[in-house]
Design a protein around this motif. Sequence first.
Motif, mmCIF file in Angstrom:
data_model
loop_
_atom_site.group_PDB
_atom_site.id
_atom_site.type_symbol
_atom_site.label_atom_id
_atom_site.label_comp_id
_atom_site.label_asym_id
_atom_site.label_seq_id
_atom_site.Cartn_x
_atom_site.Cartn_y
_atom_site.Cartn_z
ATOM 1 N N GLU A 124 6.225 -3.414 0.082
ATOM 2 C CA GLU A 124 5.082 -3.468 0.830
ATOM 3 C C GLU A 124 5.024 -3.251 2.336
ATOM 4 N N ILE A 125 6.280 -3.692 2.853
ATOM 5 C CA ILE A 125 6.613 -3.668 4.474
ATOM 6 C C ILE A 125 6.675 -2.084 4.790
ATOM 7 N N ALA A 126 7.114 -1.637 3.753
ATOM 8 C CA ALA A 126 7.324 0.044 3.985
ATOM 9 C C ALA A 126 5.968 0.813 4.280
ATOM 10 N N LYS A 127 5.023 0.367 3.181
ATOM 11 C CA LYS A 127 3.784 0.975 3.009
ATOM 12 C C LYS A 127 2.961 0.690 4.643
ATOM 13 N N ILE A 128 2.991 -0.594 4.938
ATOM 14 C CA ILE A 128 2.473 -1.270 6.219
ATOM 15 C C ILE A 128 3.131 -0.537 7.316
ATOM 16 N N VAL A 129 4.214 -0.358 7.485
ATOM 17 C CA VAL A 129 5.045 0.166 8.588
ATOM 18 C C VAL A 129 4.677 1.578 8.584
ATOM 19 N N ASP A 130 4.747 2.310 7.585
ATOM 20 C CA ASP A 130 4.370 3.834 7.461
ATOM 21 C C ASP A 130 2.965 4.027 8.075
#
Length: 138
Positions: A70-76
């Motif tokens: 989830e963090i990866a999606k948000i950070v991207d």
Amino acid sequence: MHNSQVSAETWSIAELATEYAVTLRTIRFYEDRGLLTPERRGTARVYHPRDKVRLGLILRGKRLGFSLDEIAKIVDMYDAEPGEEGQLVYLLDQITHRRAELEQRRRDIEETLADLSEVETRCRADLSALRWERPPGS
């Protein structure tokens, strides 16, 4: 005092680790997952403002209980053009979902604390009664 900062706009891995109170291993882990992409100068990692912001977002996401995916999606999304409707809808959905989970967790904690207080009160009363009933010196 020696400042190991490469320039005003870059940071070493040690500087980021110190600033965010994480281990070098943690930062390297996020690199291995592709969340951070420092420049390499020989064997040294050089972190730019983008990496610093992303690390802050990653750590905030972890504190809020988001999974690494989830963090990866948000950070991207941070790197993408702002304002894309799909990104904003996704992020708002994630915020709503996470808020609901945290509110439920808060209710569970409050209920557990109340239960513990009740049990503690009963235990203290029982202990007091046992001490009162027992003859002195026994």
